[in-house]
Design a protein around this motif. Structure first.
Motif, short mmCIF file in Angstrom:
data_model
loop_
_atom_site.label_atom_id
_atom_site.label_comp_id
_atom_site.label_asym_id
_atom_site.label_seq_id
_atom_site.Cartn_x
_atom_site.Cartn_y
_atom_site.Cartn_z
N MET A 1 76.74 66.26 -7.29
CA MET A 1 76.28 65.22 -6.52
C MET A 1 74.77 65.70 -6.08
N ASN A 2 74.18 64.47 -5.78
CA ASN A 2 72.91 64.74 -5.42
C ASN A 2 72.46 64.04 -4.14
N ARG A 3 71.20 64.43 -3.32
CA ARG A 3 71.15 63.79 -2.08
C ARG A 3 69.73 63.05 -2.19
N ILE A 4 69.74 62.40 -3.29
CA ILE A 4 68.27 61.39 -3.69
C ILE A 4 68.38 60.22 -2.59
N LYS A 5 69.62 59.65 -2.15
CA LYS A 5 69.67 58.52 -1.42
C LYS A 5 69.09 59.06 0.04
N GLU A 6 69.85 59.95 0.64
CA GLU A 6 69.35 60.68 1.90
C GLU A 6 67.85 61.03 2.04
N VAL A 7 67.45 61.51 0.89
CA VAL A 7 65.76 61.83 0.82
C VAL A 7 65.04 60.66 1.17
N LEU A 8 65.39 59.61 0.18
CA LEU A 8 64.51 58.41 0.21
C LEU A 8 64.51 57.49 1.53
N ILE A 9 65.87 57.72 2.15
CA ILE A 9 65.76 57.12 3.48
C ILE A 9 64.90 57.75 4.48
N ALA A 10 65.33 59.06 4.47
CA ALA A 10 64.31 59.90 5.52
C ALA A 10 62.93 60.10 5.37
N LYS A 11 62.44 59.75 4.02
CA LYS A 11 61.04 59.77 3.96
C LYS A 11 60.51 58.41 3.83
N GLY A 12 61.31 57.22 3.91
CA GLY A 12 61.23 56.03 3.98
C GLY A 12 60.53 55.36 2.56
N ILE A 13 61.03 55.80 1.54
CA ILE A 13 60.63 55.49 0.21
C ILE A 13 61.83 54.64 -0.49
N LYS A 14 61.18 53.61 -0.95
CA LYS A 14 62.09 52.57 -1.72
C LYS A 14 62.36 52.89 -3.20
N VAL A 33 70.76 57.41 -7.24
CA VAL A 33 70.92 57.29 -5.91
C VAL A 33 72.51 57.01 -5.41
N GLN A 34 72.98 56.30 -6.22
CA GLN A 34 74.31 55.76 -5.74
C GLN A 34 75.36 56.89 -6.39
N ASN A 35 74.79 58.17 -6.91
CA ASN A 35 75.67 58.96 -7.56
C ASN A 35 76.67 58.81 -8.63
N ARG A 36 76.25 57.49 -9.15
CA ARG A 36 77.18 56.87 -10.41
C ARG A 36 76.89 57.69 -11.66
N THR A 37 75.64 58.27 -11.57
CA THR A 37 74.96 58.85 -13.07
C THR A 37 74.21 60.10 -12.28
N GLN A 38 74.20 61.37 -12.96
CA GLN A 38 73.34 62.34 -12.52
C GLN A 38 72.28 62.60 -13.35
N PRO A 39 71.19 62.72 -12.88
CA PRO A 39 69.93 62.78 -13.59
C PRO A 39 70.11 64.19 -14.49
N ARG A 40 69.46 64.18 -15.52
CA ARG A 40 69.15 65.39 -16.25
C ARG A 40 68.38 66.37 -15.42
N LEU A 41 68.38 67.53 -15.72
CA LEU A 41 67.82 68.61 -14.94
C LEU A 41 66.35 68.57 -14.94
#
Length: 69
Positions: A1-14, A33-41
């Motif tokens: 799981m990743n926190r990309i969505k949370e970080v984008l919201i917190a930073k105001g980034i689209k 962002v929706q955690n349907r796919t995890q990005p490669r490292l």
């Protein structure tokens, strides 16, 4: 799981901005962002660089924290 969505919201980034910076489609970034796919490292490190943060702050730990008391 990743926190990309949370970080984008917190930073105001689209997501569109992030997809342009990454050179990936909006749909691919949205799946991260929706955690349907995890990005490669490598991609996760690139996202962390773009967002100016430590890569470990983009992932949810797989270890449970021990609570004292």
């Amino acid at each position: 799981m990743n926190r990309i969505k949370e970080v984008l919201i917190a930073k105001g980034i689209k997501q569109v901005w992030l997809s342009e910076k990454l050179g990936k489609s909006y749909n691919m970034v949205n799946s991260y962002v929706q955690n349907r796919t995890q990005p490669r490292l490598e991609v996760l490190y690139e996202i962390a660089d773009i967002l100016d943060m430590d890569v470990k702050d983009l992932v949810v730990s797989n270890k449970k924290q021990i609570q004292n008391g």
